[in-house]
Design a protein around this motif. Sequence first.
Motif, PDB file in Angstrom:
ATOM      1  N   GLU A 155       2.282   1.991 -36.873  1.00  0.00           N
ATOM      2  CA  GLU A 155       3.155   1.293 -35.932  1.00  0.00           C
ATOM      3  C   GLU A 155       2.377   0.569 -34.839  1.00  0.00           C
ATOM      4  O   GLU A 155       2.779  -0.503 -34.390  1.00  0.00           O
ATOM      5  N   TRP A 156       1.242   1.142 -34.422  1.00  0.00           N
ATOM      6  CA  TRP A 156       0.475   0.593 -33.312  1.00  0.00           C
ATOM      7  C   TRP A 156      -0.464  -0.533 -33.730  1.00  0.00           C
ATOM      8  O   TRP A 156      -1.052  -1.210 -32.896  1.00  0.00           O
TER       9      TRP A 156
ATOM     10  N   ARG B 194      -6.773  -3.319 -33.652  1.00  0.00           N
ATOM     11  CA  ARG B 194      -6.824  -1.914 -33.230  1.00  0.00           C
ATOM     12  C   ARG B 194      -7.435  -1.744 -31.843  1.00  0.00           C
ATOM     13  O   ARG B 194      -7.752  -0.623 -31.447  1.00  0.00           O
TER      14      ARG B 194
ATOM     15  N   ARG C  43      -2.235  -5.329 -25.564  1.00  0.00           N
ATOM     16  CA  ARG C  43      -0.846  -4.841 -25.528  1.00  0.00           C
ATOM     17  C   ARG C  43      -0.051  -5.365 -26.727  1.00  0.00           C
ATOM     18  O   ARG C  43      -0.352  -6.430 -27.271  1.00  0.00           O
ATOM     19  N   PRO C  44       0.999  -4.649 -27.123  1.00  0.00           N
ATOM     20  CA  PRO C  44       1.833  -5.093 -28.244  1.00  0.00           C
ATOM     21  C   PRO C  44       2.359  -6.527 -28.085  1.00  0.00           C
ATOM     22  O   PRO C  44       2.402  -7.283 -29.067  1.00  0.00           O
TER      23      PRO C  44
END
Length: 228
Positions: free
Chosen positions: A27-28, A96, A101-102
Amino acid sequence: MAQLEHFTTPVDAVLSRMRALDADLPEWDGVAVFNRVYLTVTEEVDQRLNAGEFTDPRAASVLDTRFAERYLAAVDEVARGRRPPACWRPLFQFRRHPGVRPLQFALAGINAHIGHDLALAVVDACRTLGCEPADLEDEFDRVGDLLASLEERIREDLMPGPDVLQIADPLTHLLGSWSLERARDATWAAARALWALRHCEEVADEFTERLDAAVGFAGRMLLTPLPG
């Protein structure tokens, strides 16, 4: 100018690929962040196609699929250990990084896909359909309007809370420097230029290479790591 194989992939097959990536990636992961955003966009396009909201459903389907294939081709290149187009390299290189930030991942992916892939997808679609870019302008605008509305939701969903923003002011400054509307305008101009250059392969290749590099540079800036 880079060309994909003859169009064979319907929108539902593209959606299946994106859903498989969504299930497989952590998810990250930065690519997963963008993939979720793009999956939402493509599902919305598919719903509107099924609802008959596009003036020319076949043209819209071809454009949307050719567009998605560019992103999926970049994913496949990386999976094979090869270098993707320059516009995509920053996202894959920083996917990664803990200091990114997303929201940065999402917008960097949108930047690569809109700034580079969409222009080439318009040309791909014109070749497939035997038409001119002007014949796809309505479909281009409808997809662009959908992306703009989703960008607003993305910023709302992924932007850190006010307490974080007080600490991370560079984030708002960095993301405020990129505009989807300006990117769309530049992409349409690039698509028309590439179509006009389609019989001048050497010049078209150089134009495409420089476009790719410029969009990649912007993507690298969007992915500048920020303090936690």
